[in-house]
Structure formats: structure tokens, C-alpha cells
Design a protein around this motif. Structure first.
Motif, short mmCIF file in Angstrom:
data_model
loop_
_atom_site.label_atom_id
_atom_site.label_comp_id
_atom_site.label_asym_id
_atom_site.label_seq_id
_atom_site.Cartn_x
_atom_site.Cartn_y
_atom_site.Cartn_z
N GLY A 160 0.77 -1.28 0.02
CA GLY A 160 -0.06 0.10 -0.28
C GLY A 160 0.81 1.08 0.10
O GLY A 160 1.84 1.14 0.67
N ALA A 161 0.62 2.05 -0.90
CA ALA A 161 1.53 3.43 -0.93
C ALA A 161 0.57 4.54 -1.06
O ALA A 161 0.99 5.56 -1.71
CB ALA A 161 2.00 3.33 -2.41
N SER A 162 -0.39 4.92 -0.16
CA SER A 162 -1.30 5.98 -0.04
C SER A 162 -0.57 7.08 0.88
O SER A 162 0.63 6.81 1.49
CB SER A 162 -2.59 5.77 0.50
OG SER A 162 -2.33 5.49 2.18
N VAL A 165 -0.81 6.20 4.61
CA VAL A 165 -0.16 5.23 5.32
C VAL A 165 0.95 4.69 4.57
O VAL A 165 2.10 4.89 5.47
CB VAL A 165 -1.12 4.01 5.46
CG1 VAL A 165 -0.44 2.89 6.53
CG2 VAL A 165 -2.45 4.29 5.75
N HIS A 184 2.07 -2.21 -4.19
CA HIS A 184 0.88 -1.81 -4.38
C HIS A 184 0.05 -2.33 -5.36
O HIS A 184 0.19 -3.53 -5.95
CB HIS A 184 1.01 -0.44 -4.76
CG HIS A 184 2.19 -0.29 -5.95
ND1 HIS A 184 2.01 -0.63 -7.14
CD2 HIS A 184 3.40 0.24 -5.92
CE1 HIS A 184 3.07 -0.39 -7.84
NE2 HIS A 184 3.94 0.09 -7.05
N ALA A 185 -1.01 -1.86 -5.79
CA ALA A 185 -1.96 -2.62 -6.56
C ALA A 185 -1.36 -3.18 -7.97
O ALA A 185 -1.96 -3.99 -8.64
CB ALA A 185 -3.33 -1.66 -7.03
N THR A 204 -3.94 -2.10 2.62
CA THR A 204 -4.65 -1.95 1.20
C THR A 204 -6.43 -1.96 1.59
O THR A 204 -6.85 -1.57 0.76
CB THR A 204 -4.46 -3.34 0.29
OG1 THR A 204 -4.91 -4.55 1.01
CG2 THR A 204 -3.00 -3.35 0.24
N GLY A 205 -6.83 -2.39 2.42
CA GLY A 205 -8.27 -2.74 2.80
C GLY A 205 -8.82 -3.80 1.85
O GLY A 205 -9.97 -3.88 1.69
N VAL A 206 -7.98 -4.84 1.25
CA VAL A 206 -8.21 -6.00 0.67
C VAL A 206 -8.39 -6.94 1.57
O VAL A 206 -7.10 -7.57 2.04
CB VAL A 206 -7.20 -6.16 -0.53
CG1 VAL A 206 -7.74 -7.35 -1.25
CG2 VAL A 206 -7.36 -5.13 -1.57
N LEU A 209 -5.91 -10.44 1.92
CA LEU A 209 -4.85 -10.44 0.58
C LEU A 209 -3.52 -11.05 1.06
O LEU A 209 -2.91 -11.86 0.25
CB LEU A 209 -4.39 -8.77 0.37
CG LEU A 209 -3.37 -8.58 -0.49
CD1 LEU A 209 -3.76 -8.75 -1.78
CD2 LEU A 209 -2.84 -7.23 -0.48
N ILE A 226 -8.33 -2.34 7.01
CA ILE A 226 -9.75 -2.54 7.63
C ILE A 226 -10.92 -2.46 6.59
O ILE A 226 -10.83 -1.58 5.72
CB ILE A 226 -10.23 -1.31 8.63
CG1 ILE A 226 -9.13 -1.16 9.72
CG2 ILE A 226 -11.64 -1.34 9.08
CD1 ILE A 226 -9.11 -2.20 10.50
N GLY A 257 -5.02 -0.06 15.30
CA GLY A 257 -5.99 1.18 15.38
C GLY A 257 -6.21 1.93 16.87
O GLY A 257 -5.88 3.16 16.43
N THR A 260 -3.00 4.23 16.75
CA THR A 260 -3.20 5.20 15.67
C THR A 260 -3.80 6.56 16.52
O THR A 260 -3.49 7.37 16.38
CB THR A 260 -4.09 4.86 14.51
OG1 THR A 260 -3.28 3.87 13.93
CG2 THR A 260 -4.35 5.87 13.51
P1 NAD Z 1 -5.95 3.86 -0.13
O1 NAD Z 1 -7.18 3.07 -0.94
O2 NAD Z 1 -5.76 5.35 -0.20
O3 NAD Z 1 -4.70 3.04 -0.45
C1 NAD Z 1 -4.81 1.75 -0.66
C2 NAD Z 1 -3.45 1.05 -1.01
O4 NAD Z 1 -3.24 -0.49 -1.30
C3 NAD Z 1 -3.03 1.75 -2.66
O5 NAD Z 1 -1.41 2.08 -2.63
C4 NAD Z 1 -3.11 0.76 -3.47
O6 NAD Z 1 -2.30 0.66 -4.77
C5 NAD Z 1 -2.92 -0.62 -2.56
N1 NAD Z 1 -3.56 -1.78 -3.16
C6 NAD Z 1 -4.87 -1.99 -3.20
N2 NAD Z 1 -5.21 -3.36 -3.66
C7 NAD Z 1 -4.03 -3.80 -3.62
C8 NAD Z 1 -3.63 -5.45 -3.89
N3 NAD Z 1 -4.59 -6.20 -4.14
N4 NAD Z 1 -2.40 -5.62 -3.73
C9 NAD Z 1 -1.52 -4.51 -3.33
N5 NAD Z 1 -1.82 -3.49 -3.05
C10 NAD Z 1 -3.02 -3.03 -3.22
O7 NAD Z 1 -6.31 3.42 1.43
P2 NAD Z 1 -5.52 4.01 2.75
O8 NAD Z 1 -6.36 5.32 3.24
O9 NAD Z 1 -4.19 3.97 2.71
O10 NAD Z 1 -6.07 2.84 3.81
C11 NAD Z 1 -5.66 1.44 3.39
C12 NAD Z 1 -6.41 0.77 4.54
O11 NAD Z 1 -5.94 1.07 5.77
C13 NAD Z 1 -7.93 0.73 4.64
O12 NAD Z 1 -8.54 -0.62 4.78
C14 NAD Z 1 -8.02 1.61 5.68
O13 NAD Z 1 -9.33 1.36 6.31
C15 NAD Z 1 -7.07 1.12 6.61
N6 NAD Z 1 -6.55 2.32 7.64
C16 NAD Z 1 -6.53 1.67 8.85
C17 NAD Z 1 -6.15 2.72 9.83
C18 NAD Z 1 -5.88 2.27 11.52
O14 NAD Z 1 -5.55 2.73 12.39
N7 NAD Z 1 -5.89 0.64 11.40
C19 NAD Z 1 -5.81 3.91 9.79
C20 NAD Z 1 -5.99 4.32 8.26
C21 NAD Z 1 -6.29 3.41 7.47
#
Ligand code: NAD
Length: 278
Positions: A160-162, A165, A184-185, A204-206, A209, A226, A257, A260
Motif C-alpha cells: 500500500g502506497a497511499s 499510510v 501496491h495494486a 490496502t483494505g483488501v 490479501l 480494515i 487502530g 493510531t
Molecule cells: P487507499 O485506498 O488510499 O490506498 C490503498 C493502497 O493499497 C494503494 O496504494 C493501492 O495501490 C494498494 N492496493 C490496493 N489493492 C491492492 C492489492 N490487491 N495488492 C497490493 N496493493 C493493493 O487506502 P488507505 O487510506 O491507505 O487505507 C488503507 C487501509 O488501511 C484501509 O483498509 C483503511 O481502512 C485502513 N486504515 C487503517 C487505519 C488504522 O488505524 N488501523 C488507519 C488508516 C487506514
């Protein structure tokens, strides 16, 4: 080997207590405004929980509804930036349509941005200069250090590269001399990348995975993701699959969580302290 499920609740409680103690020592009650879409029941419930927990850390957190349209929202944020009674401003997701996260952070200003999204704060992190980073990335580092120890030389795969996070986390890990790879995706063979790592952080939210095929024997897994399915909260890690192969997996949602939230409150205290005359 039985895989340990790591709860973040104890560490979160300690960070809250430390923030409260520091705020009391400094004679400060930090103030934060949280903006949300009032029609979103999930966001409202989340903000109410945050408000209750903020009290425990000695922070006055007030919830406000977003103004009616993007221009009005940017003006609302700028007014909070200029309000001397406000130490920090948080814009909850989902952002209203037409509102950009970085533009919102610019309107809030670097000083009151506690999410690390203002280009000045993100830039400081990129350059390895002291600054304020995203709370989820901070919490992931805390979990990784709690489970692995000193991260210098550790091989860490971030999935994940958002901007909230994966990117800030990559910089924080580099600051600790870890060797970091990022998937990443569009990564072609994710499992080949993550199998090289001592620690895999997945954001990733997947759901499900990360499976046994994605990890080395004994790897540590930090599950940030999540997602919800049939009323259940799921992480990115397929727990049944990695059982017995991973050394430890952080609980979803009670691993990263709660830490955080504690890091976010610590950031709020940090802005409040820096805004008071020393
Ligand atoms: P986002 O959608 O902005 O980014 C998701 C990242 O995952 C992207 O870089 C994408 O390329 C990558 N990705 C998606 N599908 C993929 C796959 N199949 N294989 C590899 N990489 C893949 O999401 P975000 O805001 O960065 O949040 C990510 C997750 O973290 C969400 O589930 C969010 O709910 C969770 N989150 C949790 C907390 C916590 O405190 N636990 C805080 C923030 C976000």
C-alpha cells in the motif's frame, strides 16, 4: 509454533497516559476541531468515540459538520487555522465531493495539521527532518518495534502506497535504517516481494490479501487494513492461512487502530505545546 495475535490496547493506554501527564505538566488542555459529514452515521459514531477517548488524554475535541460546498469548506478550514482558540484541525473521511485532501491540509496550515498531509510536514518527513507524521504510520512503526525490536537492518515490505499510510511509513522506516520495499495494486508478483521480508505491513483494505504464500517462515505481520463484510471487521491478513507460519500478527481492528488514535492525540498535544509561549 503458534502465531501470536498482538493487541495494541496496552500500548495505546500507555501513550494516552503519557500525553495526559505531559499536558498536565505543561498546564495545557489542547483543543481540536474534527470536521465530518454529519449525514454519515459511521463517521458520526467514530467521532463520538474519538471525543470520549480524547477526554482521557486531556484533549478537548469538538465535532463540526462540513460547510455546504467545497469553497465554503476551504474557507471554514482557513477560519479554524486563524482561530487562536484552536490547536489542531482534522478532516474526517470520506471528504465531501470536490474536496481534495492536500488542498484541505493547505487550508488548515502546517501548524495545525496533525495528519501529516500538509506538504511542509510531509516534506520534512521525506527529508528526514523533525516534523509531524501520519498517526497510522507512527502506530505501525510502534507495532513493528514492539514485535521485532530495533528495525535497523530489518527487511520490511510495505503493501500500500497511499499518502496517509504507505508513503509516510516508508519514510519513517528508512529513518530507522530498515531496508524497505513497497508493493501496491500494480505490483506484478506481490508474494515474491513480501516473502523476502522480516516484517510485512499491509495497508490496502483488501480482506485476506496476505496469505501463507506471501510470507517467510517466522515473519511478523502488521495488519493496518480494515474492511467490512457481513457486519464483520476484517484485516488484510488471512489469519487461518498464516497461522503457524507467522510469528505474530496484529489484531484487526484492535492492533494498529487504538495506537493510531493515541498517536493522533499525541500529535494534537504536540501542536498545542508548540503554539504556547515557552
Ligand atoms: P487507499 O485506498 O488510499 O490506498 C490503498 C493502497 O493499497 C494503494 O496504494 C493501492 O495501490 C494498494 N492496493 C490496493 N489493492 C491492492 C492489492 N490487491 N495488492 C497490493 N496493493 C493493493 O487506502 P488507505 O487510506 O491507505 O487505507 C488503507 C487501509 O488501511 C484501509 O483498509 C483503511 O481502512 C485502513 N486504515 C487503517 C487505519 C488504522 O488505524 N488501523 C488507519 C488508516 C487506514
Amino acid at each position: 509454533m503458534q502465531t501470536r495475535i498482538f493487541s495494541g490496547l496496552d500500548i495505546a493506554r500507555d501513550v494516552h497516559a503519557e500525553t495526559l501527564r505531559r499536558a498536565q505538566d505543561a498546564g495545557i488542555r489542547p483543543t481540536c476541531r474534527v470536521l465530518l459529514d454529519a449525514s454519515n452515521a459511521g463517521a458520526r459514531a467514530y467521532a463520538t468515540r474519538q471525543q470520549e477517548m480524547a477526554e482521557q488524554a486531556g484533549i478537548a475535541l469538538t465535532v463540526l459538520a462540513y460547510a455546504s460546498d467545497p469553497l465554503a469548506i476551504y474557507r471554514q478550514l482557513a477560519a479554524l487555522r486563524d482561530d487562536p482558540a484552536v490547536d489542531a484541525v482534522i478532516t474526517l473521511y470520506p471528504l465531501p465531493q470536490g474536496v481534495d485532501a492536500i488542498a484541505a491540509a493547505l487550508a488548515i496550515g502546517a501548524e495545525k495539521d496533525v495528519d501529516g498531509l500538509h506538504p511542509m510536514n510531509a516534506g520534512n518527513l521525506l527529508l528526514g527532518a523533525p516534523g509531524r507524521g501520519a498517526a497510522t504510520a507512527q502506530a505501525s512503526v510502534i507495532c513493528a518495534e514492539a514485535l521485532f525490536g530495533n528495525l535497523a537492518g530489518a527487511k520490511v515490505a510495505v503493501v500500500g502506497a497511499s499518502p496517509v499510510v504507505g508513503r509516510p511509513l516508508t519514510m519513517m522506516l528508512l529513518d530507522r535504517n530498515a531496508t524497505v520495499s513497497v508493493g501496491h495494486a500494480a505490483t506484478r508478483d506481490l508474494a515474491a516481494l513480501t516473502r523476502q521480508a522480516d516484517i510485512v505491513v499491509s495497508a490496502t483494505g483488501v480482506a485476506g490479501l496476505i496469505t501463507a504464500d506471501h510470507i517467510a517462515q517466522g515473519a511478523i505481520l502488521i495488519d493496518v487494513g480494515i474492511s467490512r463484510s457481513n457486519g464483520q471487521i476484517l484485516g488484510d491478513v488471512d489469519l487461518a492461512s498464516v497461522e503457524g507460519k507467522a510469528t505474530a500478527v496484529t489484531h484487526a481492528p484492535d492492533g494498529v487502530g487504538p495506537i493510531t488514535t493515541a498517536c493522533l492525540f499525541r500529535n494534537i498535544f504536540g501542536t498545542a505545546l508548540s503554539r504556547r509561549p515557552q
